[in-house]
Each structure stands twice: as structure tokens, then as C-alpha cells.
Design a protein around this motif. Sequence first.
Motif, PDB file in Angstrom:
ATOM      1  N   ASP A  11       1.039  -1.135   0.064  1.00  0.00           N
ATOM      2  CA  ASP A  11       0.528   0.375   0.281  1.00  0.00           C
ATOM      3  C   ASP A  11       0.655   1.091   0.538  1.00  0.00           C
ATOM      4  O   ASP A  11      -0.218   2.495  -0.372  1.00  0.00           O
ATOM      5  N   ARG A  12       2.179   0.772   0.039  1.00  0.00           N
ATOM      6  CA  ARG A  12       2.828   2.259   0.619  1.00  0.00           C
ATOM      7  C   ARG A  12       2.544   2.655  -1.307  1.00  0.00           C
ATOM      8  O   ARG A  12       3.290   2.563  -2.943  1.00  0.00           O
ATOM      9  N   VAL A  13       3.079   4.359  -1.224  1.00  0.00           N
ATOM     10  CA  VAL A  13       2.871   4.618  -2.771  1.00  0.00           C
ATOM     11  C   VAL A  13       3.869   6.165  -2.129  1.00  0.00           C
ATOM     12  O   VAL A  13       3.486   6.954  -1.823  1.00  0.00           O
ATOM     13  N   LEU A  14       4.619   6.537  -3.058  1.00  0.00           N
ATOM     14  CA  LEU A  14       5.721   6.615  -3.281  1.00  0.00           C
ATOM     15  C   LEU A  14       5.696   8.096  -4.192  1.00  0.00           C
ATOM     16  O   LEU A  14       5.079   7.359  -5.916  1.00  0.00           O
ATOM     17  N   ARG A  15       6.367   9.188  -4.350  1.00  0.00           N
ATOM     18  CA  ARG A  15       6.481  10.487  -5.795  1.00  0.00           C
ATOM     19  C   ARG A  15       7.719  10.785  -5.265  1.00  0.00           C
ATOM     20  O   ARG A  15       9.000  10.667  -4.635  1.00  0.00           O
ATOM     21  N   ARG A  16       8.072  11.114  -6.648  1.00  0.00           N
ATOM     22  CA  ARG A  16       9.400  12.235  -6.646  1.00  0.00           C
ATOM     23  C   ARG A  16       9.976  13.252  -6.225  1.00  0.00           C
ATOM     24  O   ARG A  16       9.138  13.953  -5.861  1.00  0.00           O
ATOM     25  N   LYS A  17      11.836  12.787  -5.535  1.00  0.00           N
ATOM     26  CA  LYS A  17      11.075  14.469  -4.760  1.00  0.00           C
ATOM     27  C   LYS A  17      11.261  15.957  -5.342  1.00  0.00           C
ATOM     28  O   LYS A  17      11.784  15.414  -6.898  1.00  0.00           O
ATOM     29  N   ASP A  18      11.093  16.997  -5.405  1.00  0.00           N
ATOM     30  CA  ASP A  18      10.325  17.959  -5.388  1.00  0.00           C
ATOM     31  C   ASP A  18      12.132  18.497  -6.287  1.00  0.00           C
ATOM     32  O   ASP A  18      11.747  18.507  -7.762  1.00  0.00           O
ATOM     33  N   GLU A  19      12.834  17.944  -6.037  1.00  0.00           N
ATOM     34  CA  GLU A  19      14.120  19.324  -6.270  1.00  0.00           C
ATOM     35  C   GLU A  19      14.972  18.250  -6.775  1.00  0.00           C
ATOM     36  O   GLU A  19      16.184  18.119  -7.079  1.00  0.00           O
ATOM     37  N   LEU A  20      13.978  17.562  -8.255  1.00  0.00           N
ATOM     38  CA  LEU A  20      15.435  16.596  -8.858  1.00  0.00           C
ATOM     39  C   LEU A  20      14.901  16.990 -10.167  1.00  0.00           C
ATOM     40  O   LEU A  20      14.253  17.579 -10.812  1.00  0.00           O
ATOM     41  N   GLU A  45      18.125   2.608 -16.155  1.00  0.00           N
ATOM     42  CA  GLU A  45      17.970   1.814 -18.206  1.00  0.00           C
ATOM     43  C   GLU A  45      16.902   0.130 -18.133  1.00  0.00           C
ATOM     44  O   GLU A  45      16.966   0.374 -16.769  1.00  0.00           O
ATOM     45  N   GLY A  46      16.234  -0.286 -18.567  1.00  0.00           N
ATOM     46  CA  GLY A  46      15.520  -1.112 -19.577  1.00  0.00           C
ATOM     47  C   GLY A  46      14.543  -1.603 -17.577  1.00  0.00           C
ATOM     48  O   GLY A  46      13.547  -0.296 -17.884  1.00  0.00           O
ATOM     49  N   THR A  47      14.667  -2.233 -16.645  1.00  0.00           N
ATOM     50  CA  THR A  47      13.570  -2.453 -16.144  1.00  0.00           C
ATOM     51  C   THR A  47      13.153  -0.804 -15.172  1.00  0.00           C
ATOM     52  O   THR A  47      12.598  -0.189 -13.878  1.00  0.00           O
ATOM     53  N   ALA A  48      14.138  -0.713 -14.487  1.00  0.00           N
ATOM     54  CA  ALA A  48      14.778   0.803 -13.651  1.00  0.00           C
ATOM     55  C   ALA A  48      14.198   1.606 -14.351  1.00  0.00           C
ATOM     56  O   ALA A  48      13.300   2.229 -13.125  1.00  0.00           O
ATOM     57  N   ALA A  49      14.619   1.670 -15.206  1.00  0.00           N
ATOM     58  CA  ALA A  49      13.304   2.903 -15.868  1.00  0.00           C
ATOM     59  C   ALA A  49      12.123   2.704 -15.981  1.00  0.00           C
ATOM     60  O   ALA A  49      11.115   3.902 -15.497  1.00  0.00           O
ATOM     61  N   ALA A  50      11.788   2.168 -16.364  1.00  0.00           N
ATOM     62  CA  ALA A  50      10.107   1.098 -16.376  1.00  0.00           C
ATOM     63  C   ALA A  50       9.329   1.661 -15.118  1.00  0.00           C
ATOM     64  O   ALA A  50       8.435   2.281 -14.873  1.00  0.00           O
ATOM     65  N   ILE A  51      10.494   0.889 -13.784  1.00  0.00           N
ATOM     66  CA  ILE A  51       9.954   1.063 -12.483  1.00  0.00           C
ATOM     67  C   ILE A  51      10.197   2.928 -12.088  1.00  0.00           C
ATOM     68  O   ILE A  51       8.477   3.376 -11.831  1.00  0.00           O
ATOM     69  N   TRP A  52      10.628   3.756 -12.691  1.00  0.00           N
ATOM     70  CA  TRP A  52      10.581   5.159 -12.083  1.00  0.00           C
ATOM     71  C   TRP A  52       9.330   5.774 -12.838  1.00  0.00           C
ATOM     72  O   TRP A  52       9.270   6.369 -11.931  1.00  0.00           O
ATOM     73  N   GLN A  53       9.330   5.392 -13.744  1.00  0.00           N
ATOM     74  CA  GLN A  53       8.489   6.223 -14.676  1.00  0.00           C
ATOM     75  C   GLN A  53       6.958   6.007 -13.744  1.00  0.00           C
ATOM     76  O   GLN A  53       5.960   6.926 -14.506  1.00  0.00           O
ATOM     77  N   LEU A  54       6.812   4.566 -13.369  1.00  0.00           N
ATOM     78  CA  LEU A  54       5.468   4.318 -13.008  1.00  0.00           C
ATOM     79  C   LEU A  54       5.380   5.310 -11.574  1.00  0.00           C
ATOM     80  O   LEU A  54       4.045   4.956 -11.192  1.00  0.00           O
ATOM     81  N   VAL A  55       6.277   5.417 -11.048  1.00  0.00           N
ATOM     82  CA  VAL A  55       6.092   5.954  -9.577  1.00  0.00           C
ATOM     83  C   VAL A  55       5.412   7.432  -9.681  1.00  0.00           C
ATOM     84  O   VAL A  55       5.698   8.508 -10.084  1.00  0.00           O
ATOM     85  N   ASP A  56       3.840   7.945  -9.107  1.00  0.00           N
ATOM     86  CA  ASP A  56       4.116   9.451  -9.562  1.00  0.00           C
ATOM     87  C   ASP A  56       3.050   9.648  -8.090  1.00  0.00           C
ATOM     88  O   ASP A  56       2.120  10.605  -9.081  1.00  0.00           O
ATOM     89  N   GLY A  57       3.499   8.922  -7.521  1.00  0.00           N
ATOM     90  CA  GLY A  57       2.989   9.849  -6.210  1.00  0.00           C
ATOM     91  C   GLY A  57       1.026   9.065  -6.451  1.00  0.00           C
ATOM     92  O   GLY A  57       0.295   9.733  -4.969  1.00  0.00           O
ATOM     93  N   VAL A  58       0.981   8.319  -6.943  1.00  0.00           N
ATOM     94  CA  VAL A  58      -0.933   8.106  -6.735  1.00  0.00           C
ATOM     95  C   VAL A  58      -0.732   6.888  -7.473  1.00  0.00           C
ATOM     96  O   VAL A  58      -1.494   6.162  -6.023  1.00  0.00           O
ATOM     97  N   ARG A  59      -0.156   5.882  -7.998  1.00  0.00           N
ATOM     98  CA  ARG A  59      -0.035   4.392  -7.829  1.00  0.00           C
ATOM     99  C   ARG A  59       1.121   3.615  -6.650  1.00  0.00           C
ATOM    100  O   ARG A  59       1.642   4.396  -6.520  1.00  0.00           O
ATOM    101  N   SER A  60       0.455   2.781  -5.919  1.00  0.00           N
ATOM    102  CA  SER A  60       0.680   2.113  -4.454  1.00  0.00           C
ATOM    103  C   SER A  60       1.763   1.000  -5.180  1.00  0.00           C
ATOM    104  O   SER A  60       2.365   1.182  -7.465  1.00  0.00           O
ATOM    105  N   GLU A  61       3.104   0.209  -4.917  1.00  0.00           N
ATOM    106  CA  GLU A  61       3.622  -0.104  -4.476  1.00  0.00           C
ATOM    107  C   GLU A  61       2.906  -1.301  -5.640  1.00  0.00           C
ATOM    108  O   GLU A  61       3.804  -2.320  -6.512  1.00  0.00           O
ATOM    109  N   ARG A  62       1.819  -2.013  -5.282  1.00  0.00           N
ATOM    110  CA  ARG A  62       1.124  -2.913  -5.708  1.00  0.00           C
ATOM    111  C   ARG A  62       0.744  -2.839  -6.901  1.00  0.00           C
ATOM    112  O   ARG A  62       1.000  -3.843  -8.040  1.00  0.00           O
ATOM    113  N   ASP A  63       0.416  -1.101  -7.245  1.00  0.00           N
ATOM    114  CA  ASP A  63      -0.432  -1.513  -8.364  1.00  0.00           C
ATOM    115  C   ASP A  63       0.971  -1.484  -9.568  1.00  0.00           C
ATOM    116  O   ASP A  63       0.953  -1.676 -10.743  1.00  0.00           O
ATOM    117  N   ILE A  64       2.271  -0.782  -9.031  1.00  0.00           N
ATOM    118  CA  ILE A  64       3.611  -0.672 -10.284  1.00  0.00           C
ATOM    119  C   ILE A  64       3.954  -1.830 -10.639  1.00  0.00           C
ATOM    120  O   ILE A  64       4.115  -2.620 -11.608  1.00  0.00           O
TER     121      ILE A  64
END
Length: 112
Positions: A11-20, A45-64
Motif C-alpha cells: 500500500d506504500r505510495v511514493l513520489r519523486r522528490k521535488d528538487e530533482l 535503463e531497462g526495468t529500473a527506468a520502467a519502475i521509475w516512470q510508474l512512480v507518480d505519487g498515485v500508484r501504490s507499490e502493488r499497482d506498479i
Amino acid sequence: MLDAAEPVQADRVLRRKDELAVVDSTDRVAILDLDDLTCPPRVLEGTAAAIWQLVDGVRSERDICQELAEAYGAPFEVVADDVAAFLNQMVEAGLLVEAAVAVIDEGSGVEQ
């Protein structure tokens, strides 16, 4: 793939830090922490980039995990271990933070 230090926090929801500063392309993401210039730029690159692109402050870790499992045709459990490890690394590096998730009281419709 990565070894998970902790199990998936569904259920953890993460977002990117603002200062990036982030530059996305189709298969690569470059990240620079503008608050900590001693932190080297990261290129994902690869799956790391795919995971990063799904982190949006809305999707839960389960959703990703679910989206990636479907996209790669991989078992959810395998994807979940790798996602948890990657997200934990990004949190430890200070690049991802917990998102404030609004809870709406169903009776009153007021945000708590």
C-alpha cells in the motif's frame, strides 16, 4: 535483477522528490538531485527506468508491480521482489519520498 532487502510494501505510495531534474526518454531516465550536488547523477535503463516512470505519487507499490508483471509477462512475486528492492534503494538515496495520500471521509466527503 536486484535482491530485495525488504518485502514489497503493497500500500506504500511514493513520489519523486521535488528538487530533482529528470530527463525521460523511451528507454532511459537521467536523474540529478538539485539539493545534493554531492549525489552523482543517475542513469536508469531497462526495468529500473520502467519502475521509475510508474512512480507518480498515485500508484501504490502493488499497482506498479501489477503493471510491470503484465507488461513483462512475469510472475507478480518475482516482479514484486525487484520493485521493492529498487524502490527501497531510491528512498535510501533520497530520490523518492512517501506521498501524502488524501483520505476522504465517506460520510461527510471531507478530506482528512
